[in-house]
Write an enzyme that holds these catalytic residues in place. Structure first.
Site, short mmCIF file in Angstrom:
data_model
loop_
_atom_site.label_atom_id
_atom_site.label_comp_id
_atom_site.label_asym_id
_atom_site.label_seq_id
_atom_site.Cartn_x
_atom_site.Cartn_y
_atom_site.Cartn_z
N ASP A 21 0.83 -1.22 0.00
CA ASP A 21 0.00 0.00 0.00
C ASP A 21 0.86 1.26 0.00
O ASP A 21 1.97 1.26 0.54
CB ASP A 21 -0.93 -0.02 1.23
CG ASP A 21 -2.07 0.97 1.09
OD1 ASP A 21 -2.40 1.36 -0.04
OD2 ASP A 21 -2.64 1.35 2.13
N TRP A 26 2.74 8.04 -2.63
CA TRP A 26 4.15 8.19 -3.05
C TRP A 26 4.23 9.08 -4.29
O TRP A 26 5.05 10.00 -4.36
CB TRP A 26 4.73 6.81 -3.34
CG TRP A 26 6.18 6.77 -3.65
CD1 TRP A 26 7.22 6.66 -2.76
CD2 TRP A 26 6.79 6.83 -4.96
NE1 TRP A 26 8.42 6.64 -3.43
CE2 TRP A 26 8.19 6.75 -4.78
CE3 TRP A 26 6.28 6.93 -6.26
CZ2 TRP A 26 9.08 6.76 -5.85
CZ3 TRP A 26 7.17 6.96 -7.33
CH2 TRP A 26 8.56 6.88 -7.10
N HIS A 38 2.17 3.37 -9.05
CA HIS A 38 2.01 1.94 -9.33
C HIS A 38 3.19 1.41 -10.14
O HIS A 38 3.71 0.33 -9.87
CB HIS A 38 0.71 1.68 -10.09
CG HIS A 38 -0.53 2.05 -9.30
ND1 HIS A 38 -0.69 1.72 -7.98
CD2 HIS A 38 -1.65 2.74 -9.66
CE1 HIS A 38 -1.87 2.17 -7.56
NE2 HIS A 38 -2.46 2.80 -8.54
N LEU A 132 10.16 -21.08 -4.76
CA LEU A 132 9.24 -20.15 -4.09
C LEU A 132 7.93 -20.11 -4.86
O LEU A 132 7.94 -20.04 -6.09
CB LEU A 132 9.87 -18.74 -4.06
CG LEU A 132 8.98 -17.56 -3.68
CD1 LEU A 132 8.67 -17.56 -2.19
CD2 LEU A 132 9.63 -16.24 -4.06
C1 IPE Z 1 -5.44 -2.75 -0.05
O1 IPE Z 1 -5.08 -1.43 -0.27
C2 IPE Z 1 -5.53 -3.49 -1.35
C3 IPE Z 1 -4.27 -3.73 -2.03
C4 IPE Z 1 -3.08 -3.43 -1.59
C5 IPE Z 1 -4.39 -4.42 -3.30
P1 IPE Z 1 -6.18 -0.28 -0.41
O2 IPE Z 1 -5.46 0.99 -0.62
O3 IPE Z 1 -7.18 -0.66 -1.45
O4 IPE Z 1 -6.88 -0.32 1.02
P2 IPE Z 1 -7.78 0.76 1.76
O5 IPE Z 1 -8.79 1.25 0.76
O6 IPE Z 1 -6.87 1.87 2.20
O7 IPE Z 1 -8.37 0.03 2.91
C1 IPE Z 2 -1.62 0.15 -3.34
O1 IPE Z 2 -1.38 1.51 -3.38
C2 IPE Z 2 -1.84 -0.44 -4.70
C3 IPE Z 2 -3.21 -0.93 -4.92
C4 IPE Z 2 -4.19 -0.90 -4.06
C5 IPE Z 2 -3.48 -1.48 -6.24
P1 IPE Z 2 -2.57 2.55 -3.38
O2 IPE Z 2 -2.96 2.81 -4.80
O3 IPE Z 2 -3.69 2.10 -2.52
O4 IPE Z 2 -1.88 3.84 -2.78
P2 IPE Z 2 -2.49 4.85 -1.72
O5 IPE Z 2 -2.94 4.05 -0.55
O6 IPE Z 2 -3.64 5.55 -2.40
O7 IPE Z 2 -1.36 5.76 -1.39
MG MG Z 3 -4.11 2.38 -0.55
#
Ligand code: IPE
Ligand code: IPE
Ligand code: MG
Length: 253
Positions: A21, A26, A38, A132
């Site tokens: 996450d 970032w 991403h 793995l």
């Molecule tokens: C959790 O992250 C899902 C993934 C890392 C794929 P999110 O960014 O979607 O989670 P919330 O919305 O902050 O709970």
């Molecule tokens: C995690 O990073 C990646 C996915 C959930 C696909 P986020 O896209 O949720 O990044 P934040 O949490 O908005 O910073």
């Molecule tokens: Mg997130």
């Protein structure tokens, strides 16, 4: 370097799961679009997979796309899917070189045909690899997993294939992670303290490691740090301190 040397190779977690996450934040910090985050997250995936293989982890599960992530803007979902496809294509040689098998958990039938084709190619090519298991959680939700297990059990009972009463062990065998033990360690980057519908059944006794590091900044040393943190935990599994002192963590699984 520092943390890697502190790892006790005899007490490694067999299965590590990660909620990757913080990509969006970032990118925002650098004044960029979320997709830039991403894209840079792919490097962290590569480093983490390499680190896990090097240290001797057997199963690594990465939360890449949740059942809730469909609610994001279309353009972001599309970009994530394209990135998944190109990464699968680009990383195949590395997976082969490092003897890594790709698996998925989640309802991938809802992903596009193109994504499914690419997944099939990489899964088939890596099927014989044994060092793995890299398990990508795609269109995965913990509640989806529990419900799909219950539905499969319902079908097998109706057809007569399942005749015993359902136990925890039988239930586990119907979950998406049936090929792996429950994770001993869960890492969540990005500073949030929640599970976000990840492995709800499987995390019953998992040790949780939260770090504020945003996913694109996550490197091998951060992974090793999480392992060292895990090895300092005292896992009691409901018992007392005195009782658990006699056991090595791995014997309590
Ligand atoms: C959790 O992250 C899902 C993934 C890392 C794929 P999110 O960014 O979607 O989670 P919330 O919305 O902050 O709970
Ligand atoms: C995690 O990073 C990646 C996915 C959930 C696909 P986020 O896209 O949720 O990044 P934040 O949490 O908005 O910073
Ligand atoms: Mg997130």
């Amino acid at each position: 370097m520092i943390y890697k040397n502190k790892i006790d190779s005899k007490r490694l977690p067999v299965h590590v799961a990660i909620i990757m996450d913080g990509n969006g934040r970032w990118a925002k910090k650098l004044g960029n679009q979320r997709i830039f985050g991403h894209r840079n997250g792919v490097k962290a995936v590569r480093e983490t997979v390499e680190a896990a293989a090097e240290v001797g982890i057997r199963f690594l599960t990465l939360y890449a796309f949740s059942t809730e992530n469909w609610q994001r803007p279309h353009a972001e979902v599309d970009a994530l899917m394209s990135l998944l496809m190109s990464s699968l294509h680009d990383e195949l040689p590395t997976l082969m070189q490092n003897n890594i098998r790709l698996m998925t958990i989640g309802n991938i039938s809802a992903l596009s045909e193109a994504v499914n084709r690419q997944l099939e190619i990489v899964k088939n090519r890596t099927a014989g690899n044994t060092r793995l298991d890299l398990i990508l959680a795609l269109n995965y939700g913990g509640r989806w997993d529990i419900v799909q297990a219950a539905q499969s059990i319902q079908n097998d009972v109706a057809s007569g294939k399942l005749q015993q009463p359902v136990t925890e062990k039988i239930f586990s065998s119907y979950t998406a992670t049936c090929n792996a033990p429950d994770p001993e360690l869960l890492i969540r980057t990005g500073g949030e303290f929640r599970i976000s519908n990840f492995l709800l059944w499987q995390l019953a006794y998992t040790e949780l490691h939260f770090t504020a590091t945003l996913w694109p900044d996550f490197r091998k040393e951060d992974f090793y740090n999480a392992i060292v943190d895990f090895q300092q935990r005292k896992r009691r599994f409901g018992k007392t301190d005195e009782q658990t002192e006699k056991y090595e963590p791995s014997q309590n699984q």
